[in-house]
Design a protein around this motif. Structure first.
Motif, PDB file in Angstrom:
ATOM      1  N   PHE A  80       0.864  -1.173   0.000  1.00 38.80           N
ATOM      2  CA  PHE A  80       0.000   0.000   0.000  1.00 38.80           C
ATOM      3  C   PHE A  80       0.903   1.227   0.000  1.00 38.80           C
ATOM      4  O   PHE A  80       1.839   1.325   0.807  1.00 38.80           O
ATOM      5  N   THR A  81       0.617   2.175  -0.884  1.00 38.12           N
ATOM      6  CA  THR A  81       1.512   3.328  -0.978  1.00 38.12           C
ATOM      7  C   THR A  81       0.757   4.615  -1.297  1.00 38.12           C
ATOM      8  O   THR A  81      -0.334   4.598  -1.874  1.00 38.12           O
ATOM      9  N   GLY A  82       1.365   5.713  -0.935  1.00 37.11           N
ATOM     10  CA  GLY A  82       0.828   7.048  -1.178  1.00 37.11           C
ATOM     11  C   GLY A  82       1.715   8.022  -0.438  1.00 37.11           C
ATOM     12  O   GLY A  82       2.664   7.620   0.252  1.00 37.11           O
ATOM     13  N   ALA A  83       1.417   9.297  -0.537  1.00 38.64           N
ATOM     14  CA  ALA A  83       2.200  10.320   0.162  1.00 38.64           C
ATOM     15  C   ALA A  83       1.285  11.124   1.072  1.00 38.64           C
ATOM     16  O   ALA A  83       0.150  11.445   0.703  1.00 38.64           O
ATOM     17  N   GLY A  84       1.768  11.454   2.264  1.00 34.74           N
ATOM     18  CA  GLY A  84       0.963  12.233   3.197  1.00 34.74           C
ATOM     19  C   GLY A  84      -0.289  11.486   3.607  1.00 34.74           C
ATOM     20  O   GLY A  84      -0.240  10.330   4.019  1.00 34.74           O
ATOM     21  N   THR A  85      -1.436  12.137   3.454  1.00 34.38           N
ATOM     22  CA  THR A  85      -2.711  11.514   3.812  1.00 34.38           C
ATOM     23  C   THR A  85      -2.908  10.191   3.083  1.00 34.38           C
ATOM     24  O   THR A  85      -3.420   9.221   3.658  1.00 34.38           O
ATOM     25  N   SER A  86      -2.506  10.121   1.826  1.00 30.33           N
ATOM     26  CA  SER A  86      -2.669   8.880   1.055  1.00 30.33           C
ATOM     27  C   SER A  86      -1.833   7.748   1.648  1.00 30.33           C
ATOM     28  O   SER A  86      -2.225   6.584   1.592  1.00 30.33           O
ATOM     29  N   ALA A  87      -0.679   8.081   2.222  1.00 27.13           N
ATOM     30  CA  ALA A  87       0.135   7.064   2.897  1.00 27.13           C
ATOM     31  C   ALA A  87      -0.559   6.581   4.159  1.00 27.13           C
ATOM     32  O   ALA A  87      -0.447   5.406   4.541  1.00 27.13           O
ATOM     33  N   TYR A  88      -1.286   7.467   4.812  1.00 17.20           N
ATOM     34  CA  TYR A  88      -1.966   7.099   6.048  1.00 17.20           C
ATOM     35  C   TYR A  88      -3.145   6.162   5.802  1.00 17.20           C
ATOM     36  O   TYR A  88      -3.608   5.487   6.726  1.00 17.20           O
ATOM     37  N   VAL A  89      -3.647   6.135   4.561  1.00 18.00           N
ATOM     38  CA  VAL A  89      -4.647   5.119   4.211  1.00 18.00           C
ATOM     39  C   VAL A  89      -4.057   3.738   4.466  1.00 18.00           C
ATOM     40  O   VAL A  89      -4.639   2.898   5.150  1.00 18.00           O
ATOM     41  N   GLY A  90      -2.870   3.502   3.890  1.00 24.43           N
ATOM     42  CA  GLY A  90      -2.220   2.209   4.055  1.00 24.43           C
ATOM     43  C   GLY A  90      -1.873   1.908   5.495  1.00 24.43           C
ATOM     44  O   GLY A  90      -2.068   0.783   5.977  1.00 24.43           O
ATOM     45  N   ASN A  91      -1.363   2.900   6.221  1.00 21.86           N
ATOM     46  CA  ASN A  91      -1.000   2.699   7.614  1.00 21.86           C
ATOM     47  C   ASN A  91      -2.213   2.333   8.471  1.00 21.86           C
ATOM     48  O   ASN A  91      -2.098   1.568   9.433  1.00 21.86           O
ATOM     49  N   SER A  92      -3.374   2.886   8.121  1.00 19.29           N
ATOM     50  CA  SER A  92      -4.588   2.623   8.896  1.00 19.29           C
ATOM     51  C   SER A  92      -5.131   1.224   8.646  1.00 19.29           C
ATOM     52  O   SER A  92      -5.557   0.526   9.576  1.00 19.29           O
ATOM     53  N   ILE A  93      -5.128   0.791   7.397  1.00 13.71           N
ATOM     54  CA  ILE A  93      -5.761  -0.494   7.071  1.00 13.71           C
ATOM     55  C   ILE A  93      -4.832  -1.683   7.276  1.00 13.71           C
ATOM     56  O   ILE A  93      -5.293  -2.824   7.371  1.00 13.71           O
ATOM     57  N   LEU A  94      -3.523  -1.425   7.385  1.00 13.27           N
ATOM     58  CA  LEU A  94      -2.559  -2.524   7.416  1.00 13.27           C
ATOM     59  C   LEU A  94      -2.765  -3.522   8.557  1.00 13.27           C
ATOM     60  O   LEU A  94      -2.824  -4.732   8.303  1.00 13.27           O
ATOM     61  N   PRO A  95      -2.858  -3.093   9.829  1.00 11.18           N
ATOM     62  CA  PRO A  95      -2.963  -4.087  10.905  1.00 11.18           C
ATOM     63  C   PRO A  95      -4.161  -5.024  10.749  1.00 11.18           C
ATOM     64  O   PRO A  95      -4.042  -6.242  10.923  1.00 11.18           O
ATOM     65  N   TYR A  96      -5.303  -4.462  10.400  1.00 11.16           N
ATOM     66  CA  TYR A  96      -6.511  -5.276  10.251  1.00 11.16           C
ATOM     67  C   TYR A  96      -6.392  -6.240   9.079  1.00 11.16           C
ATOM     68  O   TYR A  96      -6.726  -7.429   9.194  1.00 11.16           O
ATOM     69  N   LEU A  97      -5.897  -5.756   7.947  1.00 14.02           N
ATOM     70  CA  LEU A  97      -5.852  -6.599   6.751  1.00 14.02           C
ATOM     71  C   LEU A  97      -4.758  -7.657   6.826  1.00 14.02           C
ATOM     72  O   LEU A  97      -4.891  -8.728   6.217  1.00 14.02           O
TER      73      LEU A  97
END
Length: 388
Positions: free
Chosen positions: A60-77
């Motif tokens: 999962f990748t992105g910059a700034g807020t878009s990076a935080y998408v990946g950081n948020s969903i990672l533990p659950y997924l």
């Protein structure tokens, strides 16, 4: 502000951001419908990668807020997916671009999942190009809000790529990413989660109802931030820890740094970062629905509240048997079985509202919050150097 007329919102420089925060529950329903329309083809796209290579990486990748998408969903997924089939990671484009040799492996089949509002960020394009250059078996899933963006255009009409466009209104026109963040997060969750359709539908209905509930409680949120403060900390565990990054960034962006922000896990906060608290600090804790994790969240809330230093210590929480004894922005107990990652949607809507109201309170204009112009809606000034 959600109830103010357009002219008043224009005077405050807040009409775009207010509208884009308020419309999110509707957008979540739209994003869910888009996912259902694409479900069969996107599942086939991902399954084909596994059938061809066996185990593969998902980044999962992105910059700034878009990076935080990946950081948020990672533990659950990570918990929801079989590690024997795919290894899921979250790596910002900003890290991939500056250090590709640390993150991209030529001999490991890789699916890069790009999150992008405009798809025009230099790092988004560079990360995709580096993946294609370095990884022998490279695949790309673009989850983006702009069909005309460079990322979307680079992803079309290629069997190794899949383009999933978000609802058109999620392409936020304001400075801050709000609906774009939540719609991309929801879509990725649905793609990689392993739940049945009936449960999926129930979860979506629940978060939409909770999101609408936040919008109706504007006065309650404003009363929480009525005292004078110049520091805010968000705390959360697991997926909700990833969400704290986005929550604090929204406040930092919309106030143009007039309010200092921090974030951490409740357990990690004690180990030094707690020094940030003074008499002008607001503490917001995203409380977990998991019974075990919740105990740690409540312990920290009670500890900070008992220190009697912070201006406010507030739990953002679903009502359960065990709750914080102090100030709580709460939700009905009928939602108390939602996984934390689904709770992230009404929780982040609360944080966005706090950011919006605080920006106006400190005299900033949320739609154009950077008076110097040094921070922009789409990042500028990035030089992409050739990699060999």
């Amino acid at each position: 502000m959600f109830k103010l007329e357009e002219e008043k919102l224009k005077d405050l420089g807040a009409i775009i951001t207010t509208t884009e925060i308020k419309q999110q529950p509707e957008l979540w329903s739209e994003a869910y419908e888009i996912y259902k329309e694409n479900k069969e083809s996107i599942n086939k796209f991902i399954e084909n990668i596994g059938n061809k290579h066996g185990q593969f990486r998902v980044i999962f990748t992105g910059a700034g807020t878009s990076a935080y998408v990946g950081n948020s969903i990672l533990p659950y997924l990570k918990k929801q997916n079989d590690i024997r089939k795919c290894i899921i990671e979250s790596i910002p484009t900003t890290d991939i671009v500056s250090n590709p040799y640390d993150y991209l492996k030529s001999d490991v089949p890789t699916l890069l999942v790009s999150f992008a509002r405009s798809g025009n960020s230099p790092e988004s394009i560079a990360a995709l190009n580096l993946g294609r250059q370095i990884v022998d078996n490279f695949y790309h899933l673009a989850i983006t809000c702009a069909p005309e963006g460079k990322l979307a255009q680079m992803t079309k009409n290629d069997e190794n790529n899949y383009l999933l466009l978000m609802p058109s209104r999620s392409n936020d026109q304001g400075f801050a990413m709000t609906g774009s963040f939540s719609c991309m997060m929801l879509s990725a969750m649905l793609i990689f989660d392993n739940i049945d359709e009936e449960t999926e539908k129930l979860y979506i209905e629940s978060i939409v109802a909770m999101g609408k509930n936040v919008i109706t409680r504007e006065d309650e949120i404003k009363s929480l931030i009525e005292p004078d403060f110049d520091r805010v900390v968000y705390l959360g565990s697991g997926s909700l820890c990833g969400l704290t990054q986005e929550a604090q960034l929204k406040l930092l962006e919309l106030t143009a740094g007039k309010v200092a922000t921090g974030y951490d896990s409740p357990m990690g906060f004690r180990h030094g970062p707690k020094s940030f608290i003074n008499e002008n600090t607001m503490i917001f804790v995203f409380v977990s629905n998991d019974e075990y994790t919740r105990k740690y969240d409540l312990d920290v809330l009670e500890e900070i509240n008992g220190d009697k230093i912070a201006k406010l210590t507030c739990a953002i929480s679903v009502d359960k048997e065990n709750n914080f004894s102090g100030t709580t922005f709460g939700f009905d107990a009928k939602n108390n079985n939602l996984p934390d990652l689904y709770l992230a949607f009404p929780y982040v809507l609360f944080a966005q509202a706090v950011s919006l109201f605080t920006a106006v309170k400190v005299g900033n204009t949320p739609d154009t919050p950077s008076p110097s112009g040094t921070v922009n809606r789409v990042v500028k000034g990035v030089i992409i150097h050739q990699y060999q």
